[in-house]
Design a protein around this motif. Structure first.
Motif, short mmCIF file in Angstrom:
data_model
loop_
_atom_site.label_atom_id
_atom_site.label_comp_id
_atom_site.label_asym_id
_atom_site.label_seq_id
_atom_site.Cartn_x
_atom_site.Cartn_y
_atom_site.Cartn_z
N ASP A 54 -39.76 -13.13 -30.66
CA ASP A 54 -39.79 -13.50 -29.25
C ASP A 54 -40.63 -12.51 -28.46
O ASP A 54 -41.09 -11.50 -28.98
CB ASP A 54 -38.37 -13.61 -28.67
N GLN A 90 -36.69 -26.30 -27.45
CA GLN A 90 -35.81 -25.15 -27.67
C GLN A 90 -34.49 -25.41 -26.96
O GLN A 90 -34.47 -25.73 -25.77
CB GLN A 90 -36.46 -23.87 -27.11
N THR A 93 -43.97 -22.48 -21.20
CA THR A 93 -42.53 -22.69 -21.31
C THR A 93 -42.06 -23.37 -20.03
O THR A 93 -42.35 -22.89 -18.93
CB THR A 93 -41.76 -21.37 -21.49
N PRO A 126 -39.72 -17.56 -26.68
CA PRO A 126 -40.10 -17.66 -28.09
C PRO A 126 -41.51 -17.17 -28.37
O PRO A 126 -42.44 -17.36 -27.59
CB PRO A 126 -39.98 -19.16 -28.38
N TRP A 134 -40.47 -17.86 -33.93
CA TRP A 134 -39.19 -18.20 -33.34
C TRP A 134 -38.38 -19.14 -34.23
O TRP A 134 -37.17 -19.02 -34.35
CB TRP A 134 -39.42 -18.84 -31.98
N ARG A 135 -39.05 -20.08 -34.89
CA ARG A 135 -38.34 -21.07 -35.70
C ARG A 135 -38.44 -20.79 -37.20
O ARG A 135 -38.14 -21.67 -38.00
CB ARG A 135 -38.89 -22.48 -35.41
N HIS A 145 -41.27 -25.49 -25.23
CA HIS A 145 -42.10 -24.30 -25.42
C HIS A 145 -43.20 -24.62 -26.42
O HIS A 145 -42.97 -25.32 -27.42
CB HIS A 145 -41.29 -23.12 -25.94
N GLN A 162 -31.20 -23.74 -25.78
CA GLN A 162 -30.60 -22.44 -25.53
C GLN A 162 -29.48 -22.57 -24.51
O GLN A 162 -29.68 -23.12 -23.43
CB GLN A 162 -31.65 -21.45 -25.00
#
Length: 312
Positions: free
Chosen positions: A92, A279, A307, A98, A102-103, A288, A281
């Motif tokens: 991040d 994303q 984002t 991110p 991130w993934r 994003h 959260q």
């Protein structure tokens, strides 16, 4: 956070932090550098920077676009050579938004990872396993020293941020094994939508986009209209600052949340192409990803990132 793990790994492994002396010049051609890392399953399309070791013994990090690019450790083997090549990327950005890996935690055994060199040659690797560990418990030999085959190991941070230590509580390594040369590959990250089904992302998202070439932030609003369960969507892309302008957009999203959309611009300007992942959260959705000017619905080089959210 990446540098601490690599410094520890190198020192514990007893691997030299000083590159070996250069061999005398030979007639062998210098292979073209690897320039892009592609991980279709999680929407990664990143520039590869060659990184070494800093004077304090820590691994260098990408410098051109540190949050978007990845770093290949150039004191180890090249991807495809015998041994363990290592590529690192940030999880991040400052503030928690991110970054490129991130993934990484969403990869599964069997997923494909590709590296592409400057000539367009692509090598394919398959994910074989992944581990989480605490920094002091780094499996050093496993990450850097396995020479039983041709491997590419991807690493990033994981776990909670520890302010007093300026690092995260854990690390993640995704192990991949060489699967052979892939067909010539044109970098693009566009959702695969063989069916007409897609994740529901209808709503309004406010946020910003950052142009890394102009070093300029623009505040935007994205409004998406989508029929229930459909992959395709339409909507409006609004620049809210410094001056308000609205443009039509159209795009697609798959069931895993990988999306792309194109924003038409006036006066014959090149359309803007956006792509990324949803994303989730704290029970709210954000969009994003990255963007570029493109008439082909693909980005060979990203202009910047964006984002927007939360959705309402």
């Amino acid at each position: 956070v990446l540098t601490a793990m690599v410094a520890l790994a190198l020192s514990v492994a007893g691997l030299s932090l000083t590159p070996p002396a250069l061999a005398p010049p030979t007639a062998s051609p210098v292979p073209p550098p690897f320039v892009r890392l592609l991980i279709p399953a999680i929407g990664v399309n990143a520039t590869i920077e060659s990184v070494g070791v800093q004077p304090d013994g820590t691994m260098e990090t990408p410098t051109q676009r540190p949050w978007n690019d990845v770093g290949w450790y150039n004191s180890g083997p090249r991807p495809g050579e015998r041994g363990s090549a290592v590529i690192a990327g940030h999880l991040d950005r400052p503030g928690g938004n991110p970054a490129v890996f991130w993934r990484l935690r969403d990869l599964r055994v069997g997923d494909s990872v590709l590296v592409v060199d400057a000539s367009g040659k692509a090598l394919r690797f398959h994910v074989t396993r992944f581990i989480f560990f605490q920094p002091q418990d780094a499996p050093v030999q496993d990450i850097f020293g396995n020479t039983a085959g041709s491997f590419l190991n991807l690493t990033t941070c994981a776990g909670d941020w520890i302010p007093t230590q300026h690092q995260t509580a854990r690390r993640l390594v995704v192990y991949t094994s060489f699967a052979g040369q892939a067909p010539a590959y044109t970098p693009t990250v566009t959702p695969t939508t063989r069916s007409q089904k897609g994740l529901s992302i209808a709503g309004t998202y406010n946020g910003s986009m950052y142009d890394e070439i102009k070093q300029q932030t623009t505040y935007i609003s994205v409004f998406i209209k989508q029929s229930k369960g459909r992959a395709d969507f339409r909507g409006t892309f609004t620049v809210t600052s410094p001056s308000q302008r609205a443009y039509p957009l159209h795009g697609k999203v798959d069931l895993q949340g990988n999306f792309s959309f194109t924003v038409q611009q006036p006066g014959g300007q090149m359309p803007l192409y956006f792509y990324g992942t949803v994303q989730h959260q704290q029970a709210v959705d954000y969009l994003h990803g990255y963007f570029c000017s493109s008439s082909t619905n693909s980005c060979s080089v990203n202009t910047g990132y964006f984002t927007v959210g939360p959705r309402y």
